[in-house]
Design a protein around this motif. Structure first.
Motif, PDB file in Angstrom:
ATOM      1  N   ILE A   1     -87.346  -5.812  19.061  1.00 48.40           N
ATOM      2  CA  ILE A   1     -87.936  -5.223  17.560  1.00 48.40           C
ATOM      3  C   ILE A   1     -87.772  -4.515  17.925  1.00 48.40           C
TER       4      ILE A   1
ATOM      5  N   GLN B   1     -86.045  -2.043  14.747  1.00 45.09           N
ATOM      6  CA  GLN B   1     -87.157  -1.499  14.326  1.00 45.09           C
ATOM      7  C   GLN B   1     -86.025   0.013  14.109  1.00 45.09           C
TER       8      GLN B   1
ATOM      9  N   ARG C   1     -92.569  -2.608  12.190  1.00 46.44           N
ATOM     10  CA  ARG C   1     -92.332  -4.489  12.803  1.00 46.44           C
ATOM     11  C   ARG C   1     -93.889  -5.256  12.447  1.00 46.44           C
TER      12      ARG C   1
ATOM     13  N   MET D   1     -86.599  -9.551  12.706  1.00 42.10           N
ATOM     14  CA  MET D   1     -87.538  -8.734  13.375  1.00 42.10           C
ATOM     15  C   MET D   1     -88.843 -10.178  12.815  1.00 42.10           C
TER      16      MET D   1
END
Length: 458
Positions: free
Chosen positions: A303, A307, A320, A248
């Motif tokens: 991302i 998530q 995030r 991430m």
């Protein structure tokens, strides 16, 4: 703001401020040791004068780094007691080794170096400053080993709501610290070299003590170029490690929202204000894949995909980080580092074969370039910590869970104001001393007494 927000602001302010001095200390300790080595080997008195001149600036910065670093441990207990309780068993070992081994090595041999001029034999005295340089590097390693646990926790088991240490060797050989340590050390050479370049430029622009500051400036410039080259090489390995351990963070550094194969590297991206969607991006095809995986056709997770994966793995929540800070922090770190290297390259070229440019603007730019590596380090540290959010210990504890439950927002706000004012005063003292002694002439040459009696000062 609640206590959590204020505590994060306070830790950010004090940590970034403290980290201003750390890379300069590490970088200057090596360069001072190199200068003294040249003097011992050549007998050229100009290098003895240079060693004493730069040694004084190094000592000022070292003392300020020690003073500002003490506050960090105070905050762990006051504002982050839940976090301290969770990681205390793991953190205790590397932090104890940093204090008892590395800092003891630094402080002991630094004292011998300060008071051993003309009292210790040349070789022994030289060994003292090299021991200090080694000590600063060891200190950095143990601190980074503790920080690496926050990035990729290893060598522990959870019991009674705490992380209990099971393998200290695993903590010291964490893949994150093995990648982060060389990157940090070579990047410190930029800060140390930039101090040498800036102060020397001030004197050379006035044609003062050329025999001292001309070689000092060129040594600093070479340190910057070597450091930048090393930072790029070690940063490549660190990016691959980051992709393996914190995908991430890597996706946030590139504002890569959707998984891509190959993945482009964005030179410039404009996104929505909340950082959830890109609007425009200028990309280099396949470069991010190479940085992350070593292959121009490698797959890099985005991302949005991560998530969804983290929600399944860790439960409902927003995993995030704040994308604009991660994205621009990563680029500003690289950009300011490259600008420092560019200044160093110009200085080496402009002063080749005994030349000294006449234009005052040239020397002013060289003097002000000292802020470039400081900004690069600061943005790099901000990226490292903020792009890990919402975790204070990745996958184990969220930042919101680490704050002290019994400390009010008013108490934390008061300490934030006090620390900010105190650090502001220390900044005035630091800058005043550095400017005063940086503008002073190097000490006159004195014939050393070989192997004189040892003296202690109280």
């Amino acid at each position: 703001m609640d206590a959590l927000d204020i505590a994060r602001w306070q830790f950010g302010v004090t940590t970034v401020y403290h980290f201003l001095f750390v890379p300069i200390t590490i970088g200057m300790s090596l360069l001072v040791a190199i200068l003294q080595t040249i003097w011992v080997r050549t007998g050229n008195p100009a290098y003895r004068r240079a060693t004493k001149f730069w040694g004084k600036l190094f000592l000022i910065n070292f003392a300020m780094g020690v003073v500002t670093g003490i506050v960090q441990e105070f905050q762990f207990g006051m504002n982050w007691s839940s976090y301290s309780r969770f990681v205390g068993d793991v953190f205790g070992a590397p932090l104890a080794m940093e204090a008892l081994l590395a800092f003891f090595l630094e402080s002991t041999f630094l004292g011998l170096w300060i008071f051993g001029w003309d009292r210790l034999p040349k070789g022994v005295h030289l060994a003292c400053i090299w021991a200090v340089a080694i000590g600063t590097a060891l200190s950095a390693y143990f601190i980074l080993a503790a920080n690496a646990f926050m990035q990729w926790p290893v060598g522990f088991k959870q019991a009674n709501g705490r992380a209990e240490l099971t393998d200290f060797g695993a903590v010291l050989t964490n893949k994150v610290v093995l990648s982060a340590f060389p990157h940090t050390i070579v990047a410190c050479w930029l800060s140390g070299g930039a101090i040498f370049m800036a102060v020397s430029a001030w004197h050379l622009g006035r044609k003062r003590d050329l025999e001292v500051f001309r070689p000092s400036m060129r040594i600093g410039a070479v340190a910057v170029l070597v450091g930048m080259a090393g930072a790029l090489l070690t940063g490549d390995q660190l990016a691959k490690t980051m992709t393996q351990t914190q995908p991430m963070k890597m996706a946030a550094a590139e504002a890569l929202y959707e998984t891509a194969q190959p993945a482009p590297f964005s030179l410039f991206t404009i996104g929505t204000l909340d950082g959830t969607q890109p609007i425009y991006s200028l990309d280099i095809p396949g470069l991010l894949s190479f940085l992350a995986t070593g292959s121009f056709d490698g797959k890099v997770q985005g991302i949005n995909n991560l998530q969804a994966e983290y929600q399944q793995r860790f439960g409902p929540g927003d995993y995030r980080p704040y994308i604009p800070i991660a994205y621009w922090g990563f680029r500003l770190m690289i950009g300011f580092g490259l600008l420092t290297a560019l200044v160093a390259l110009v200085l080496i070229w402009a002063t080749r074969r005994g030349r000294l440019p006449e234009k005052p603007l040239f020397w002013r730019v060289a003097v002000w370039s000292v802020v470039l590596p400081v900004l690069a380090h600061s943005f790099g540290w901000i990226f490292t910590e903020m792009a890990r959010q919402p975790w204070i210990v990745f996958s184990q504890m969220k930042t919101a869970q680490g704050v002290s439950p019994s400390v009010s927002a008013g108490t934390v706000l008061l300490s934030l104001i006090v620390f900010t004012l105190l650090y502001g005063a220390l900044a005035v003292v630091e800058l005043g001393l550095m400017i005063k002694y940086g503008k002073a002439a190097p000490p006159p040459d004195e014939a050393p007494e070989e192997g004189g009696a040892m003296a202690f000062a109280y």
